[in-house]
Design a protein around this motif. Sequence first.
Motif, PDB file in Angstrom:
ATOM      1  N   ILE A 235       1.462  -1.152   0.217  1.00 47.72           N
ATOM      2  CA  ILE A 235      -0.205   0.401   0.023  1.00 47.72           C
ATOM      3  C   ILE A 235       0.910   1.564   0.153  1.00 47.72           C
ATOM      4  O   ILE A 235       1.179   1.249   1.236  1.00 47.72           O
ATOM      5  CB  ILE A 235      -1.184   0.267   0.578  1.00 47.72           C
ATOM      6  CG1 ILE A 235      -1.755  -1.172   1.234  1.00 47.72           C
ATOM      7  CG2 ILE A 235      -1.584   1.233   1.673  1.00 47.72           C
ATOM      8  CD1 ILE A 235      -2.657  -1.421   2.546  1.00 47.72           C
ATOM      9  N   ASP A 236       0.635   2.230  -0.836  1.00 52.32           N
ATOM     10  CA  ASP A 236       1.945   3.117  -1.063  1.00 52.32           C
ATOM     11  C   ASP A 236       0.613   4.324  -1.950  1.00 52.32           C
ATOM     12  O   ASP A 236      -0.704   4.525  -1.680  1.00 52.32           O
ATOM     13  CB  ASP A 236       2.686   2.973  -1.898  1.00 52.32           C
ATOM     14  CG  ASP A 236       3.627   3.699  -1.139  1.00 52.32           C
ATOM     15  OD1 ASP A 236       3.436   4.751  -1.469  1.00 52.32           O
ATOM     16  OD2 ASP A 236       5.049   2.493  -1.359  1.00 52.32           O
ATOM     17  N   ARG A 237       1.290   5.630  -1.909  1.00 49.58           N
ATOM     18  CA  ARG A 237       0.911   6.911  -2.224  1.00 49.58           C
ATOM     19  C   ARG A 237       0.393   6.718  -3.828  1.00 49.58           C
ATOM     20  O   ARG A 237      -1.457   6.869  -4.299  1.00 49.58           O
ATOM     21  CB  ARG A 237       1.695   7.927  -2.886  1.00 49.58           C
ATOM     22  CG  ARG A 237       3.158   7.600  -2.986  1.00 49.58           C
ATOM     23  CD  ARG A 237       3.334   9.091  -2.690  1.00 49.58           C
ATOM     24  NE  ARG A 237       4.581   9.171  -3.753  1.00 49.58           N
ATOM     25  CZ  ARG A 237       5.450   8.549  -3.726  1.00 49.58           C
ATOM     26  NH1 ARG A 237       5.784   8.020  -2.670  1.00 49.58           N
ATOM     27  NH2 ARG A 237       6.723   8.920  -4.524  1.00 49.58           N
ATOM     28  N   ASP A 238       0.725   5.694  -4.755  1.00 48.23           N
ATOM     29  CA  ASP A 238       0.301   5.676  -5.957  1.00 48.23           C
ATOM     30  C   ASP A 238       0.608   4.120  -6.402  1.00 48.23           C
ATOM     31  O   ASP A 238       1.653   3.266  -6.068  1.00 48.23           O
ATOM     32  CB  ASP A 238       0.007   6.259  -6.685  1.00 48.23           C
ATOM     33  CG  ASP A 238       1.758   7.185  -6.879  1.00 48.23           C
ATOM     34  OD1 ASP A 238       2.391   5.652  -7.466  1.00 48.23           O
ATOM     35  OD2 ASP A 238       2.223   8.174  -7.101  1.00 48.23           O
ATOM     36  N   ALA A 239       0.027   3.984  -7.569  1.00 50.56           N
ATOM     37  CA  ALA A 239       0.590   2.204  -8.300  1.00 50.56           C
ATOM     38  C   ALA A 239       1.896   2.160  -8.437  1.00 50.56           C
ATOM     39  O   ALA A 239       2.538   1.428  -7.848  1.00 50.56           O
ATOM     40  CB  ALA A 239      -0.492   1.921  -8.878  1.00 50.56           C
ATOM     41  N   GLU A 240       2.210   3.354  -9.187  1.00 47.28           N
ATOM     42  CA  GLU A 240       3.542   3.484  -9.166  1.00 47.28           C
ATOM     43  C   GLU A 240       4.923   3.134  -7.757  1.00 47.28           C
ATOM     44  O   GLU A 240       5.614   2.543  -8.062  1.00 47.28           O
ATOM     45  CB  GLU A 240       4.014   4.651 -10.529  1.00 47.28           C
ATOM     46  CG  GLU A 240       5.204   5.014 -10.791  1.00 47.28           C
ATOM     47  CD  GLU A 240       6.161   6.056 -11.349  1.00 47.28           C
ATOM     48  OE1 GLU A 240       7.139   6.491 -11.683  1.00 47.28           O
ATOM     49  OE2 GLU A 240       4.457   6.833 -11.839  1.00 47.28           O
ATOM     50  N   ALA A 241       4.620   4.004  -7.157  1.00 46.72           N
ATOM     51  CA  ALA A 241       5.602   4.078  -5.808  1.00 46.72           C
ATOM     52  C   ALA A 241       5.796   2.508  -5.218  1.00 46.72           C
ATOM     53  O   ALA A 241       6.244   2.247  -4.833  1.00 46.72           O
ATOM     54  CB  ALA A 241       5.080   4.824  -5.330  1.00 46.72           C
ATOM     55  N   ALA A 242       4.178   1.552  -5.211  1.00 46.99           N
ATOM     56  CA  ALA A 242       4.289   0.800  -5.009  1.00 46.99           C
ATOM     57  C   ALA A 242       4.850  -0.361  -5.619  1.00 46.99           C
ATOM     58  O   ALA A 242       5.633  -1.406  -5.263  1.00 46.99           O
ATOM     59  CB  ALA A 242       2.588  -0.027  -4.718  1.00 46.99           C
ATOM     60  N   ARG A 243       5.140  -0.009  -6.919  1.00 46.88           N
ATOM     61  CA  ARG A 243       5.509  -1.203  -7.600  1.00 46.88           C
ATOM     62  C   ARG A 243       7.584  -1.183  -7.797  1.00 46.88           C
ATOM     63  O   ARG A 243       7.547  -2.452  -7.296  1.00 46.88           O
ATOM     64  CB  ARG A 243       5.035  -0.551  -9.366  1.00 46.88           C
ATOM     65  CG  ARG A 243       4.147  -1.861  -9.749  1.00 46.88           C
ATOM     66  CD  ARG A 243       3.427  -1.193 -11.316  1.00 46.88           C
ATOM     67  NE  ARG A 243       4.046  -2.154 -11.964  1.00 46.88           N
ATOM     68  CZ  ARG A 243       4.285  -3.606 -12.068  1.00 46.88           C
ATOM     69  NH1 ARG A 243       2.420  -3.477 -11.427  1.00 46.88           N
ATOM     70  NH2 ARG A 243       4.497  -3.881 -12.507  1.00 46.88           N
ATOM     71  N   ARG A 244       7.569   0.403  -7.513  1.00 49.84           N
ATOM     72  CA  ARG A 244       9.182   0.311  -7.400  1.00 49.84           C
ATOM     73  C   ARG A 244       9.354  -0.371  -5.711  1.00 49.84           C
ATOM     74  O   ARG A 244      10.677  -1.478  -6.116  1.00 49.84           O
ATOM     75  CB  ARG A 244       9.306   1.925  -7.153  1.00 49.84           C
ATOM     76  CG  ARG A 244       9.648   2.545  -8.619  1.00 49.84           C
ATOM     77  CD  ARG A 244      10.573   3.989  -8.029  1.00 49.84           C
ATOM     78  NE  ARG A 244       9.374   4.639  -6.656  1.00 49.84           N
ATOM     79  CZ  ARG A 244       8.623   5.377  -7.841  1.00 49.84           C
ATOM     80  NH1 ARG A 244       8.076   5.572  -8.380  1.00 49.84           N
ATOM     81  NH2 ARG A 244       8.139   6.731  -6.370  1.00 49.84           N
ATOM     82  N   PHE A 267      -0.412 -10.358  -6.961  1.00 45.08           N
ATOM     83  CA  PHE A 267      -0.534  -8.721  -5.902  1.00 45.08           C
ATOM     84  C   PHE A 267      -1.142  -7.796  -5.955  1.00 45.08           C
ATOM     85  O   PHE A 267      -1.818  -8.108  -6.419  1.00 45.08           O
ATOM     86  CB  PHE A 267       0.919  -8.593  -6.883  1.00 45.08           C
ATOM     87  CG  PHE A 267       2.147  -8.979  -6.493  1.00 45.08           C
ATOM     88  CD1 PHE A 267       3.417  -8.685  -5.939  1.00 45.08           C
ATOM     89  CD2 PHE A 267       2.728 -10.435  -7.481  1.00 45.08           C
ATOM     90  CE1 PHE A 267       4.492  -9.111  -6.146  1.00 45.08           C
ATOM     91  CE2 PHE A 267       3.743 -10.762  -7.344  1.00 45.08           C
ATOM     92  CZ  PHE A 267       4.670 -10.436  -6.123  1.00 45.08           C
ATOM     93  N   ALA A 268      -1.511  -7.561  -5.071  1.00 45.34           N
ATOM     94  CA  ALA A 268      -2.447  -6.109  -4.772  1.00 45.34           C
ATOM     95  C   ALA A 268      -1.306  -5.356  -4.640  1.00 45.34           C
ATOM     96  O   ALA A 268      -0.587  -5.298  -3.418  1.00 45.34           O
ATOM     97  CB  ALA A 268      -3.402  -6.119  -3.767  1.00 45.34           C
ATOM     98  N   LEU A 269      -1.342  -4.270  -5.380  1.00 48.66           N
ATOM     99  CA  LEU A 269      -0.183  -3.044  -5.430  1.00 48.66           C
ATOM    100  C   LEU A 269      -1.377  -1.564  -5.158  1.00 48.66           C
ATOM    101  O   LEU A 269      -1.849  -1.553  -6.204  1.00 48.66           O
ATOM    102  CB  LEU A 269       1.067  -3.167  -5.940  1.00 48.66           C
ATOM    103  CG  LEU A 269       1.367  -4.764  -6.261  1.00 48.66           C
ATOM    104  CD1 LEU A 269       2.510  -4.767  -7.270  1.00 48.66           C
ATOM    105  CD2 LEU A 269       1.953  -4.327  -5.001  1.00 48.66           C
ATOM    106  N   GLY A 270      -0.529  -0.189  -5.325  1.00 48.84           N
ATOM    107  CA  GLY A 270      -1.072   0.170  -4.889  1.00 48.84           C
ATOM    108  C   GLY A 270      -1.891   1.674  -3.742  1.00 48.84           C
ATOM    109  O   GLY A 270      -1.168   1.477  -3.160  1.00 48.84           O
ATOM    110  N   ALA A 271      -2.438   2.301  -4.508  1.00 44.46           N
ATOM    111  CA  ALA A 271      -3.194   3.254  -3.441  1.00 44.46           C
ATOM    112  C   ALA A 271      -4.284   2.108  -2.237  1.00 44.46           C
ATOM    113  O   ALA A 271      -4.219   1.473  -3.072  1.00 44.46           O
ATOM    114  CB  ALA A 271      -3.785   4.499  -4.548  1.00 44.46           C
TER     115      ALA A 271
END
Length: 318
Positions: A235-244, A267-271
Amino acid sequence: MSSIDGMDIGVFLPTGQDQWAAHGPRELVAFARRSEELGFSSLFVNDSLLGPRIEPLTMLAAAAPVTERIRLGTGALLPVLRRPVQTAQTLASVDQLSGGRLTVAVGAGFPGRFGRPLHELSQVPWERRFARLDETVALWRALWAGAKEFHGEFHSFAELPPATAPFRVGGPPVWLGGATPAALDRTGRHYDGWLPYPPDPADYAAGLAVVRAAAERAGRPPEAVAPALFVNVRIDRDAEAARRTMDAYTRSNYGLPLAETEKIQAFALGAPDEVAATLARYASAGARHVVARLGALELDGQRDQLEKLAALVGPGSR
């Protein structure tokens, strides 16, 4: 833990040495307690001899007396790494210490760097590993039921010693990890639950249908097999940050980039709303017990993800 469309949500303990090294492994006990405080339904550990980690059954034995409600599980225990009679005793002991909260998900290993080397270290043949796994589980169940002898293809004992009885009659539920056609059939015929990680919810739904059909053919009710899911969560601010961050995690854990790993695993990634939407798709596919592996390289990041996931799914029925 509250559910997303009826799913129980659990988490994996970060038992790999790289994750807890800066704080010491005793912090994992605090992590277990916090997981229960936040309302998660289960706390799982994985298993390997490749890469230093706290041994899973030792970890669960440490977590059992400091928790009261949360289910304790293995995902997936590799029975090939252990002698079967001794393992049955250990599992029964953890079940007793936890008051009957143990769930044992098992696997037979995979080809490549995560399979054959483990068999070589254990001096157990790679061939016919699935049949060996099924027989090992049958031996555990026989011991837990008080059997005096056991005769199989791989294990034969004319006389078995009195075994430690599990907390529950029949022993802890045993789930199978795997999604090959043979694994689906075996799950339906012999196991109490299914813990796969298919990257597409449609594959989960199709696999679950095969499992339930196999259960019916074996004279078992389809609901006898608990439908669970292993999923990697960031869980991150957006999908791009989560993927990194998850890319760094999969490279560290598997030696593979995220782009390759997500072809194999869920995988469950992103905001938060993106993660919730992914979990909801698996819920619609039939998953009812989710075990989330949190995408963070160090313990502080794991704690942060634990809190974020708890905030996402919220307090709920227990």
